[in-house]
Design an enzyme around this catalytic site. Structure first.
Site, short mmCIF file in Angstrom:
data_model
loop_
_atom_site.label_atom_id
_atom_site.label_comp_id
_atom_site.label_asym_id
_atom_site.label_seq_id
_atom_site.Cartn_x
_atom_site.Cartn_y
_atom_site.Cartn_z
N HIS A 140 6.25 8.10 8.09
CA HIS A 140 6.20 7.56 9.44
C HIS A 140 7.63 7.26 9.85
O HIS A 140 8.35 6.56 9.13
CB HIS A 140 5.42 6.24 9.47
CG HIS A 140 3.99 6.35 9.08
ND1 HIS A 140 2.97 6.37 10.02
CD2 HIS A 140 3.39 6.44 7.87
CE1 HIS A 140 1.81 6.46 9.39
NE2 HIS A 140 2.03 6.50 8.09
N HIS A 142 3.11 11.98 3.80
CA HIS A 142 3.70 11.94 5.14
C HIS A 142 4.58 10.72 5.30
O HIS A 142 4.33 9.67 4.72
CB HIS A 142 2.64 11.99 6.24
CG HIS A 142 1.63 10.87 6.20
ND1 HIS A 142 0.60 10.82 5.28
CD2 HIS A 142 1.48 9.77 6.98
CE1 HIS A 142 -0.13 9.75 5.50
NE2 HIS A 142 0.39 9.08 6.53
N ASP A 182 2.28 10.33 16.26
CA ASP A 182 1.11 9.65 15.73
C ASP A 182 0.13 9.39 16.88
O ASP A 182 0.56 8.99 17.98
CB ASP A 182 1.52 8.34 15.07
CG ASP A 182 0.42 7.73 14.23
OD1 ASP A 182 -0.62 7.34 14.79
OD2 ASP A 182 0.60 7.64 13.01
N GLY A 235 -2.58 1.15 3.21
CA GLY A 235 -2.82 1.64 4.57
C GLY A 235 -2.81 3.15 4.71
O GLY A 235 -2.90 3.65 5.83
#
Length: 119
Positions: free
Chosen positions: A107, A105, A35, A98
């Site tokens: 995280h 995807h 990220d 968010g």
């Protein structure tokens, strides 16, 4: 068309190699990369190569690809050496949660204490 690359999608461009990313793992169905705004010492995104706007739509259309994303999240945690100490896998769905890139995807977060509840 569902699953097809979108010309205006940042993550589709990363999949195609049009935008650079620090890729840590790749499979036939997924790409994992760091990220650019990490929220933990380990913060890697795992994305499907197919374009779906969120995890729920990916699960409905391509459940085996969603399973690949989750399996790769575990592999990333092992590779990044956070599997033993604990890690979190997060799917944000919608702007209110968010999500800023509307390509499914996960995280993978680890390397520090992760309080509960999140957010």
């Amino acid at each position: 068309m569902p699953g097809e690359p979108q010309a205006d999608c940042l993550f589709c461009k990363i999949v195609k190699g049009e935008i650079p990313a620090t890729v840590v793992r790749e499979t036939e169905t997924t790409v994992a990369f760091r990220d650019i705004n990490p929220q933990a010492p380990t913060h890697v995104l795992v994305i499907p190569r197919l374009h779906y706007p969120d995890a729920a739509s990916l699960a409905a259309a391509e459940p085996t690809v969603l399973a690949d994303v989750l399996r790769e999240a575990g592999e990333v945690a092992e590779q990044e050496k956070v599997a033993g100490t604990g890690y979190r896998v997060v799917f944000n769905t919608g702007a209110g949660a968010g999500q800023t890139v509307f390509h499914a995807h996960a995280h993978v977060l680890g390397g520090r204490g992760l309080e509960w509840p999140p957010g």
